[in-house]
Design an enzyme around this catalytic site. Structure first.
Site, mmCIF file in Angstrom:
data_model
loop_
_atom_site.group_PDB
_atom_site.id
_atom_site.type_symbol
_atom_site.label_atom_id
_atom_site.label_comp_id
_atom_site.label_asym_id
_atom_site.label_seq_id
_atom_site.Cartn_x
_atom_site.Cartn_y
_atom_site.Cartn_z
ATOM 1 N N ALA A 12 0.860 -1.177 0.000
ATOM 2 C CA ALA A 12 0.000 0.000 0.000
ATOM 3 C C ALA A 12 0.900 1.232 0.000
ATOM 4 C CB ALA A 12 -0.864 -0.024 1.257
ATOM 5 N N GLY A 45 0.486 -5.137 0.751
ATOM 6 C CA GLY A 45 -0.655 -5.091 -0.163
ATOM 7 C C GLY A 45 -0.306 -5.666 -1.535
ATOM 8 N N GLU A 72 -0.729 -9.259 -1.160
ATOM 9 C CA GLU A 72 -2.174 -9.525 -1.038
ATOM 10 C C GLU A 72 -2.841 -9.504 -2.412
ATOM 11 O OE1 GLU A 72 -2.667 -6.499 2.084
ATOM 12 O OE2 GLU A 72 -3.559 -8.099 3.271
ATOM 13 N N GLU A 112 4.265 -5.732 7.280
ATOM 14 C CA GLU A 112 3.351 -4.845 8.014
ATOM 15 C C GLU A 112 3.686 -4.692 9.488
ATOM 16 O OE1 GLU A 112 2.435 -6.642 5.504
ATOM 17 O OE2 GLU A 112 0.759 -5.754 4.433
#
Ligand code: CAA
Length: 658
Positions: A63, A102, A105, A125
């Site tokens: 992200a 992300g 993911e 993370e």
């Protein structure tokens, strides 16, 4: 400007390529455009499968951290991930560089994952104080099992492609051209007429009934005080115990709670500060660095051998020079032991160890100095001795060689004065010989040339260290603040605390070691130096006895001091000294101080470093406490730094308005 997402057709396959330099972070612009382009590609009848890949140096690295802490703009990362997984045509992730957070993911939402042999995949993370919040904690255990998922998510370190293949995280490694390999794979899928297989549709069974309890027990000590690792366990547990959709909800709730936490804010600060610290004010990034292709270390004690290891690790040939054969042998033995240990623990393979050992050239004379591009002096901390060594270096070293001293406590201008080339001299300080300690302070003396400074910073970065540039004044940042803190800790012993209690309070705060344990590790004899002239390690009981004796000798009536009071005294002393260092210009920015303390002195990253922590506590509160200590404890050592006082009165913090 190049388009952020492009779709090109190759036969029956659509190649969806993301292009968001530098690391293809999932910014709002990228998320919106990806959804729009994917929708088009899914609607195009001529495309029967899609390859999702990235331009530039890496697959999606996560992200966009710069958007954290702000109102999320739709579509958010979980929406993008769900959209990809629900696609009615197979979507194949083609991963190169790093698929992180992300990014991983997104790959987990694809129906097939292919990776270049050099790719790395992981969930960093926890190092940002959060958890994978776009289905990662729910899909990963479904794909690789709960234990492996816990290890990957809570460990935080990425795995290479080979390990990812073993775990079942990727379906295949593509040798050669990744895009071409992915397209060929897609063609085969189309031929087989296989519908997309979704990770979320899998079930996960618990391999060991007590896995979660055992895992928590295993991390409780190491992760003390941190929220994220324990929330990660709860999220993975939800993947095992709940249907996918419900597990996702649990993940979202835990993610939102972490995202709001002060720990996540502190860790984001630490992430960006680590990158910002490389941009030194007043030293343009394009300052040319002198090439450093060979080095020499003069004096092979504990710091000298640690420096030699850094050069060897960076594959820079390094001469180890000492005047005594015994000392040289001892230093070499330290280096060999280090590498033998790295081999034994699997950090290195035998050829790599040999390559690094092959970089070392031990010598008893100065001839080796003639060709070195960088010479690091690491002799005993004595001004005359160091000036002598620099006189020798001046006579022997080639013009343009960089001459560095490892001192922190001596005047580097005086050392540089022993040469006719003070512009080539600077300080390079490693706070500890332990390789895990990542800090190097690079100290500019009055006449150090900018390119010499740039070169030393570049060399330190090639060591994979965090290099902080400071103005050379005795103590630099780290040692000077540490001395002030240690002094306060010693005062507390006299007043009623015991060394073990002080150390424990620091440990609970998140430091790996308290001030006394750290001093003992580093060979500083600080406890009762009269009673313990040889600096021997003392047992807890003897330390306590010395503290009691010290109080008695000074006529101090001992009192009970709580852990919080201990921390306040020591940390506020540290912060006040940090403020002085800032106002004197020794450190250019508060973030330089935070980086020194996180990477060199064990300040817990989830508290952001002393200056960030000070802002969180509030400078006004710290200022009031300092005035109180001035009155109650000691008037001369507890004078508020003018900078701290000014900021506190204006309601500001070291990093600006709260
Ligand atoms: N968001 C925003 N900016 C990022 C970024 C990210 N995820 N990752 C890197 N950057 C920026 C850096 O700040 C740096 O910017 P400047 O040049 O302006 O200083 C630039 O990209 C290059 O980064 P590095 O200097 O770190 O480059 P590198 O080549 O040494 O390392 C990397 C590359 C391994 C990808 C490293 O940048 C990294 O580890 N990035 C963070 C990855 C990460 O933590 N991802 C997870 C994000 S959280 C998440 O995804 C949550 C979720 O579940 C939705």
């Amino acid at each position: 400007m190049p388009e952020i997402v492009t779709v090109t057709q190759q036969g029956r396959v659509g190649i969806v390529a993301l292009n968001n330099p530098p690391v293809n972070a999932l910014s709002h612009a990228l998320r919106s455009e990806l959804c729009a382009r994917l929708a088009d590609a899914l609607a195009a009848p001529e495309l029967e499968a899609l390859v999702l890949c990235c331009e530039g140096r890496t697959f999606v690295a996560g992200a966009d951290i710069r958007e954290f802490g702000k109102e999320p703009q739709p579509p958010d990362v979980p929406e993008v991930v769900e959209f990809v997984e629900r696609a009615t045509k197979p979507v194949i992730a083609a991963i190169h560089g790093t698929a992180l957070g992300g990014g991983l993911e997104l790959a987990l939402a694809c129906h097939v994952r292919l990776a270049a042999a050099t790719a790395k995949l992981g969930f960093p993370e926890v190092s940002l104080g959060i958890l994978p919040g776009a289905g990662g904690t729910q899909r990963l255990p479904r794909l690789i099992g709960a234990r492996a998922a816990l290890e990957l998510i809570i460990g935080g370190a990425p795995v290479n492609a080979a390990r990812a293949r073993e775990l079942g995280l990727i379906d295949a490694i593509i040798e050669g051209d990744l895009k071409a390999g992915a397209v060929a794979f897609a063609e085969r899928l189309i031929d087989q007429g296989r519908p997309p297989t979704r990770v979320s549709a899998r079930t996960v069974t618990l391999e060991e009934p007590t896995l979660f309890e055992e895992f928590v027990a295993g991390i409780t000590e190491r992760c003390r005080g941190q929220l994220a690792p324990f929330h990660c366990v709860r999220a993975v547990r939800a993947a095992v115990e709940l249907p996918f959709a419900e597990g996702l909800k649990v993940e979202r709730e835990l993610f939102a709670e972490l995202m709001r936490s002060p720990q996540a804010k502190a860790l984001r600060h630490a992430f960006f500060a680590e990158r910002e610290v490389a941009k030194v004010p007043g030293l343009p990034l394009d300052t040319p660095a002198r090439p450093v292709k060979s080095a020499a270390v003069v004096g092979v004690g504990s710091i000298g051998s640690a420096v030699a290891i850094c050069f060897a690790d960076a594959h820079i040939p390094v001469s180890l020079i000492d005047t005594s054969r015994d000392d040289l042998e001892r230093g070499l033995a330290v280096v060999r032991r280090h590498y033998a240990n790295a081999l034994e623990t699997g950090q290195l393979d035998a050829p790599e160890m040999e390559a690094r050992l092959g970089c070392l050239r031990p010598a008893l004379d100065d001839d080796e100095l003639e060709t070195a591009d960088l010479v690091v002096e690491a002799v005993f901390e004595d001004l005359e001795l160091k000036r002598d060594v620099f006189g020798r270096l001046d006579a022997i070293c080639k013009p343009g060689a960089i001459l560095a001293t490892t001192t922190t406590s001596l005047d580097i201008d005086a050392i540089a004065g022993g040469t006719r080339r003070p512009e080539d001299v600077l300080g390079i300080h490693f706070p500890s010989p332990t390789p895990a300690v990542r800090l190097v302070e690079i100290a500019r003396a009055r006449r150090t040339a900018p390119d010499v400074c740039a070169s030393a910073l570049a060399v330190a970065r090639s060591f994979r260290k965090v290099a902080v540039s400071v103005v050379a004044r005795p103590g630099f940042i780290g040692s000077r603040m540490r001395s002030r803190q240690l002094r306060e800790a010693l005062c507390l012993l006299e007043e009623g605390a015991l060394p073990a209690q002080v150390d424990r309070a620091f440990y609970e705060f998140g430091f790996p070691l308290g001030p006394f344990a750290a001093a003992a590790r580093d060979g500083l004899d600080v406890i009762g130096s009269d009673a313990n002239p040889n600096g021997e390690r003392l047992s807890e009981r003897e330390q306590a006895e010395l503290a009691l004796e010290a109080s008695k000798a000074r006529g101090v009536v001992r009192r009970t001091i709580g852990d919080e009071a201990i921390l306040e005294r020591c940390l506020f002393a540290l912060i006040n000294e940090g403020a002085r260092i800032l106002e004197e210009g020794v450190a250019a920015r508060p973030l330089d101080i935070d980086m020194v303390w996180i990477h060199g002195y064990g300040f817990p990253a989830h508290r952001g470093g002393p200056m960030f922590y000070a802002d969180e506590v509030g400078l006004s509160r710290i200022h009031t406490a300092i005035l109180d200590f001035q009155e109650r404890v000691e008037p001369t050592s507890w004078v508020p730094s003018p900078l701290l006082e000014r900021l506190a009165k204006s309601g500001s913090g070291f990093y600006g308005a709260p």
